[in-house]
Design an enzyme around this catalytic site. Structure first.
Site, short mmCIF file in Angstrom:
data_model
loop_
_atom_site.label_atom_id
_atom_site.label_comp_id
_atom_site.label_asym_id
_atom_site.label_seq_id
_atom_site.Cartn_x
_atom_site.Cartn_y
_atom_site.Cartn_z
N ARG A 23 29.59 22.49 36.50
CA ARG A 23 29.04 24.61 36.09
C ARG A 23 28.08 24.40 37.31
NH1 ARG A 23 25.01 24.17 32.66
NH2 ARG A 23 25.88 22.70 31.46
N TYR B 92 33.68 50.88 35.26
CA TYR B 92 34.67 50.03 35.27
C TYR B 92 34.30 50.39 34.20
CZ TYR B 92 37.15 46.45 33.07
OH TYR B 92 37.81 45.45 32.36
N ASP C 121 29.86 46.98 43.54
CA ASP C 121 31.15 46.72 43.48
C ASP C 121 32.05 47.12 43.79
OD1 ASP C 121 33.32 46.39 42.14
OD2 ASP C 121 32.81 46.47 40.21
N LYS D 116 41.20 41.58 41.03
CA LYS D 116 42.22 42.13 41.53
C LYS D 116 42.71 42.08 43.16
CE LYS D 116 40.82 44.01 37.84
NZ LYS D 116 39.93 44.50 36.81
C1 LIG Z 1 38.01 45.27 36.69
C2 LIG Z 1 36.96 45.70 36.99
C3 LIG Z 1 36.09 45.15 36.49
C4 LIG Z 1 35.60 44.04 35.79
O1 LIG Z 1 36.81 42.60 35.94
P1 LIG Z 1 36.77 41.32 35.08
O2 LIG Z 1 37.92 40.76 36.42
O3 LIG Z 1 38.34 42.25 34.09
O4 LIG Z 1 36.40 40.78 34.37
C5 LIG Z 1 34.80 45.17 37.09
N1 LIG Z 1 35.17 46.55 38.13
C6 LIG Z 1 35.45 46.88 38.53
C7 LIG Z 1 35.09 47.78 39.46
C8 LIG Z 1 37.01 46.16 38.48
O5 LIG Z 1 38.17 46.93 38.43
#
Ligand SMILES: *Cc1c(COP(=O)(O)O)cnc(C)c1O
Length: 400
Positions: free
Chosen positions: A65, A118, A190, A215
């Site tokens: 962890r 998101y 992000d 992603k």
């Molecule tokens: C999918 C996504 C998230 C969340 O991520 P997870 O891996 O699904 O928890 C956050 N920001 C953006 C821009 C996303 O496309």
């Protein structure tokens, strides 16, 4: 390699920092791929050493962890690719978002964010954070002055997505970074849509970069993961204060999958972008399509900003079809090659409906305010032959 950057981005993606090779050279193991250290715990040499590690006077792996060699290899590479000092890998993009907020804010504090996020992040900000006494003001990110106006003495974090999901609205990162710095609040970007291959928020003045590595970084639709990149001091605080208590760490196996994904990141991003531009052009001239949103098109209202702060435009397109929501439904139900699924950044082309799927956490009034039209269809352009993707969209659009 010390401190300098003799290799170009694509080379770094393939070779990383050769983090583990340093150790491998001392042993008769010369693994070319970083090994998966599938171990939850690590033995101490002595009781004294264990106590010293726990006291923080000695460093070393002791419990996954709080650190694991496979995870470290990923973090070292991500920090390097984002031009940050350190990184922290987590179980999901949302674990990264939650960790970031809890590292910056306590009850009574305030966050200013862009208003297109998101759907899960929006839900975190409007549902969970208020329960913890943390308030959030969401502003139209297209005008940096909106951030300045929303700042209060309690603002401890500025949070944006650029390009934003799913409207592809951009934030002028350098301008907002200046405003955040003046207010003494860190700026988090992000960077999921661009990846470090196309955009480096820290180079533009931001303090923290966040990725849903689920992603493009993973890239194959087989892993859920998140990453934060920032200063050594902030990442230490996130790891040893927040993650220690709330968990949410990445598994060694998923860290390995991301290391594998990174090796092909530039090649994939180039193809995602080439395909996307061609598809955006096709959609622009299609009689059934009323609007195409893609930062690479000259018609995108922030195309100049995209050119200024990004090195590429990525694989995400949103478009509107004549006939509104019902017509969009017809397209999604009639694609044969494209997959009707949420998530993005996979090798497969994915199609989905933000208003009822990824962004169903927005109320109808909020959807309207931030410009998520009920007729909007979101496309994550994959790596198939672009002619086949276009042919599929053409036959689906013909059903309207
Ligand atoms: C999918 C996504 C998230 C969340 O991520 P997870 O891996 O699904 O928890 C956050 N920001 C953006 C821009 C996303 O496309």
């Amino acid at each position: 390699m010390s401190g300098k950057r003799p290799w170009k981005f694509a080379t770094l993606c393939v070779h990383g920092k050769k983090h583990l090779d340093k150790h491998a050279a001392e042993r008769p193991i010369r693994a070319v791929s970083t090994p998966i250290f599938q171990s939850s715990t690590f033995a101490f040499e002595s009781a004294e050493q264990g106590a010293a590690i726990f006291a923080g006077t000695e460093t070393g792996y002791f419990y996954t962890r709080l650190g694991n060699p496979t995870q470290t290899a990923l973090e070292t590479e991500m920090a390097y690719l984002e031009n940050g000092q350190a990184a922290l890998a987590l179980a999901s993009g949302m674990a990264a978002a939650t960790t970031a907020v809890l590292t910056c804010c306590v009850a009574g504090d305030h966050v200013v964010s862009g208003d297109t996020l998101y759907g899960g992040t929006h839900q975190l900000f409007t549902h969970t954070l208020p329960k913890l006494g943390i308030s959030v003001t969401e502003v139209d990110a297209r005008d940096p002055q909106n951030f300045a106006r929303a700042m209060t003495r309690k603002t401890r974090l500025v949070y944006v997505e650029s390009p934003a999901n799913p409207t592809l609205v951009l934030t002028d990162i350098a301008a907002v970074a200046k405003i955040a710095r003046q207010a003494g609040a860190p700026l988090l970007v992000d960077n999921t849509f661009c990846t470090p291959y196309y955009q480096n928020p820290l180079d533009l003045g931001a303090d923290i970069a966040l990725h849903s590595a689920t992603k493009y970084i993973g890239g194959h639709g087989d892993t859920v993961a998140g990453i934060l990149v920032g200063s050594t001091e902030w990442i230490q605080k996130a790891r040893f204060e927040t993650v220690r208590d709330v968990g949410g760490i990445i598994s060694p196996f998923n860290a390995w999958l991301l290391l594998r994904g990174l090796k092909t990141l530039p090649v994939r991003m180039d193809r995602h972008s080439e395909n996307a531009l061609e598809i955006a052009n096709f959609l622009s001239y299609h009689p059934k399509v009323t609007d195409v949103i893609y930062p690479g098109l000259r018609t995108h209202s922030q195309h100049d900003l995209a050119r200024r702060q990004q090195r590429g435009f990525g694989g995400m397109i949103s478009f509107l079809v004549k006939g509104g929501r019902e017509a969009g439904r017809v397209v999604m139900n009639n694609v044969e090659l494209c997959t009707l699924a949420v998530s993005l950044g996979d090798v497969d082309t994915l199609i989905e409906h933000p208003a009822t799927m990824t962004h169903s956490t927005y109320s109808e009034a909020e959807l309207k305010k931030v410009g998520i039209d009920p007729a909007m269809v979101r496309l994550s352009v994959g790596l198939e032959d672009v002619d086949d993707i276009i042919a599929d969209l053409r036959q689906a659009l013909a059903r309207i």
